[in-house]
Scaffold this motif. Structure first.
Motif, short mmCIF file in Angstrom:
data_model
loop_
_atom_site.label_atom_id
_atom_site.label_comp_id
_atom_site.label_asym_id
_atom_site.label_seq_id
_atom_site.Cartn_x
_atom_site.Cartn_y
_atom_site.Cartn_z
N ILE A 26 0.84 -1.21 0.00
CA ILE A 26 0.00 0.00 0.00
C ILE A 26 0.87 1.25 0.00
N ALA A 27 1.89 1.26 0.85
CA ALA A 27 2.79 2.41 0.90
C ALA A 27 3.48 2.63 -0.44
N ASP A 28 3.93 1.53 -1.08
CA ASP A 28 4.57 1.65 -2.39
C ASP A 28 3.60 2.24 -3.41
N ALA A 29 2.35 1.79 -3.37
CA ALA A 29 1.36 2.30 -4.32
C ALA A 29 1.13 3.79 -4.13
N LEU A 30 1.04 4.22 -2.88
CA LEU A 30 0.79 5.63 -2.60
C LEU A 30 1.99 6.51 -2.94
N ASP A 31 3.15 5.90 -3.11
CA ASP A 31 4.32 6.65 -3.58
C ASP A 31 4.29 6.89 -5.08
N GLY A 69 -8.12 -1.29 8.68
CA GLY A 69 -7.78 -2.69 8.48
C GLY A 69 -6.73 -3.21 9.43
N GLY A 70 -6.07 -2.33 10.13
CA GLY A 70 -5.03 -2.69 11.08
C GLY A 70 -4.13 -1.49 11.29
N ARG A 71 -3.42 -1.48 12.41
CA ARG A 71 -2.56 -0.34 12.70
C ARG A 71 -1.50 -0.16 11.62
N SER A 72 -0.92 -1.26 11.14
CA SER A 72 0.16 -1.12 10.16
C SER A 72 -0.35 -0.56 8.84
N ILE A 73 -1.59 -0.85 8.48
CA ILE A 73 -2.17 -0.29 7.26
C ILE A 73 -2.40 1.21 7.43
N ALA A 113 0.85 2.93 7.26
CA ALA A 113 1.38 2.99 5.90
C ALA A 113 0.75 4.14 5.12
N VAL A 114 -0.57 4.33 5.25
CA VAL A 114 -1.25 5.42 4.55
C VAL A 114 -0.77 6.76 5.09
N GLU A 115 -0.72 6.88 6.41
CA GLU A 115 -0.31 8.14 7.03
C GLU A 115 1.10 8.54 6.62
N GLN A 116 2.02 7.58 6.64
CA GLN A 116 3.41 7.89 6.34
C GLN A 116 3.63 8.14 4.85
N LEU A 139 0.75 12.57 6.22
CA LEU A 139 -0.42 13.21 6.83
C LEU A 139 -0.12 13.66 8.25
N PRO A 140 -0.82 14.69 8.73
CA PRO A 140 -0.68 15.08 10.13
C PRO A 140 -1.06 13.93 11.05
N GLY A 141 -0.53 13.95 12.27
CA GLY A 141 -0.72 12.84 13.20
C GLY A 141 -2.15 12.55 13.56
N ASP A 142 -3.05 13.54 13.43
CA ASP A 142 -4.44 13.32 13.82
C ASP A 142 -5.35 13.08 12.62
N ALA A 143 -4.78 13.00 11.41
CA ALA A 143 -5.61 12.90 10.21
C ALA A 143 -6.44 11.62 10.20
N LEU A 144 -5.89 10.54 10.73
CA LEU A 144 -6.59 9.25 10.72
C LEU A 144 -7.16 8.91 12.10
#
Length: 359
Positions: free
Chosen positions: A256-261, A286-290, A293-296, A300-305
């Motif tokens: 997911i992170a690769d796709a968003l890059d 879907g899980g903390r790691s997901i 991955a989107v946030e990083q 995104l700002p720390g409170d976005a999600l």
């Protein structure tokens, strides 16, 4: 140029429901005792870092008030067969769906429903969940029904997208959308770390929403869909003699992170806007790691999600219902000028839509 004026569709309100039985910590104890000895410390650390505090199940406690994996519980002896699990689905899925509709009825007028769209991937019954719910609600036989099955975690997007299309093509349509998932019916006996970590994520829940052309709630903007190449093996459901076996690869967050890059994929998700211009993120929990991955990947700002993380903490991953829980929290918050709903599921596919406050 079309001669017809554009009709907007609005997500007017969302109602949600979960069962009363919290099984999260009982599962951690059960799985921790089964994981291979060399993986026990890692499992315990991942459970602590999961961001999940509660997961709810339709499976009842034992007579002593203990969990389904305790003596006398549904999973106490040999793993039950698929027939036994589907018998529970046929009873519990309609009941939980109706609880969600009752919660929705406290927020929206449900008179005059013309269409019913139901999504679920955790069970099968015929007549379908759509027919059972329609009958229980006293909906007339003229109501048009659609049952969306086995799409997994992004099925809420498909259901709301369908409702949007219906309202835009039939301006008087009043579409009731239901997502109901009973993931805890599918516990599997294993000592392998990856499937136990996957099962650690999932709980039961249902959500109901009303979509009409009445301008309140969130306006539903253009949907989008994308499939990540060479990723179809990363998320799978297999129907076995002992329920549905989930495969959720640990590679999913990185993919997911690769796709968003990728510029093209990022542009698809954000509709060409800078990610920081989006003030409402409804990302499937879907899980903390997901979520990380989107946030990083989008910086995104720390409170976005925060809405997604709070749903994860309170309920875990409820497959298709989860995104609706997030949207419910966003509807109760400040107005949103540019919002994005985003979910991932089997494929590996990403689906979503834009949204904004009606006023």
């Amino acid at each position: 140029m079309s001669a017809y004026p554009a009709v907007s569709a609005y997500l007017n309100a969302v109602g949600t429901a979960t069962p009363p039985h919290d099984i999260h910590h009982a599962f951690i104890d059960w799985a921790g005792a089964r994981v291979a000895a060399e993986d026990a410390r890692l499992f315990a650390r991942m459970a602590r870092r999961s961001g999940i505090g509660h997961r709810w199940s339709v499976l009842p406690p034992t007579a002593e008030g203990l969990s389904p994996v305790s003596p006398g519980g549904f999973y106490a002896e040999a793993m039950p067969g698929t027939a036994a699990r589907m018998a529970l689905y046929a009873e519990a899925a309609p009941a939980l769906s109706l609880d969600a509709v009752a919660a929705l009825a406290n927020r929206a007028d449900l008179n005059g429903i013309t269409h019913l769209v139901v999504a679920s991937c955790t069970g099968f019954v015929a007549p379908g969940l759509d027919q059972i719910v329609a009958r229980a609600l006293g909906l007339p036989g003229s109501v048009e029904r659609l049952l969306i099955g086995f799409m997994g975690c992004y099925a809420a997007v498909a259901a709301l997208r369908t409702a949007r299309h219906l309202v835009r093509s039939e301006p008087d349509a009043r579409v009731l959308v239901i997502c109901c998932e009973l993931s805890t019916l599918h516990l599997q006996e294993t000592t392998a770390l990856e499937p136990l970590l996957a099962m650690l994520q999932f709980g039961d829940g249902a959500a109901a929403a009303l979509v009409t052309n009445e301008p309140h709630g969130f306006a539903l903007d253009a949907p989008f869909a994308a499939t990540l190449p060479d990723s179809d093996a990363l998320i799978r459901w297999a129907i076995t003699d002992t329920g549905f076996a989930m495969h959720l690869s640990g590679e999913v967050p990185r993919r997911i992170a690769d796709a968003l890059d990728d510029d093209a994929f990022r542009t698809t998700v954000t509709a060409g806007r800078d990610a920081h211009a989006i003030d409402g993120w409804a990302v499937h929990a879907g899980g903390r790691s997901i979520l990380d991955a989107v946030e990083q990947a989008l910086a995104l700002p720390g409170d976005a999600l925060a809405p997604s993380r709070s749903v994860l903490a309170d309920h875990g991953n409820m497959s298709s219902a989860t995104l609706m829980f997030v949207l419910e929290r966003l509807l109760a918050g400040p107005p949103v000028e540019h919002g994005v709903a985003l979910a991932f599921g089997p494929g590996l596919a990403a689906e979503g839509f834009g949204f904004r406050s009606a006023s």
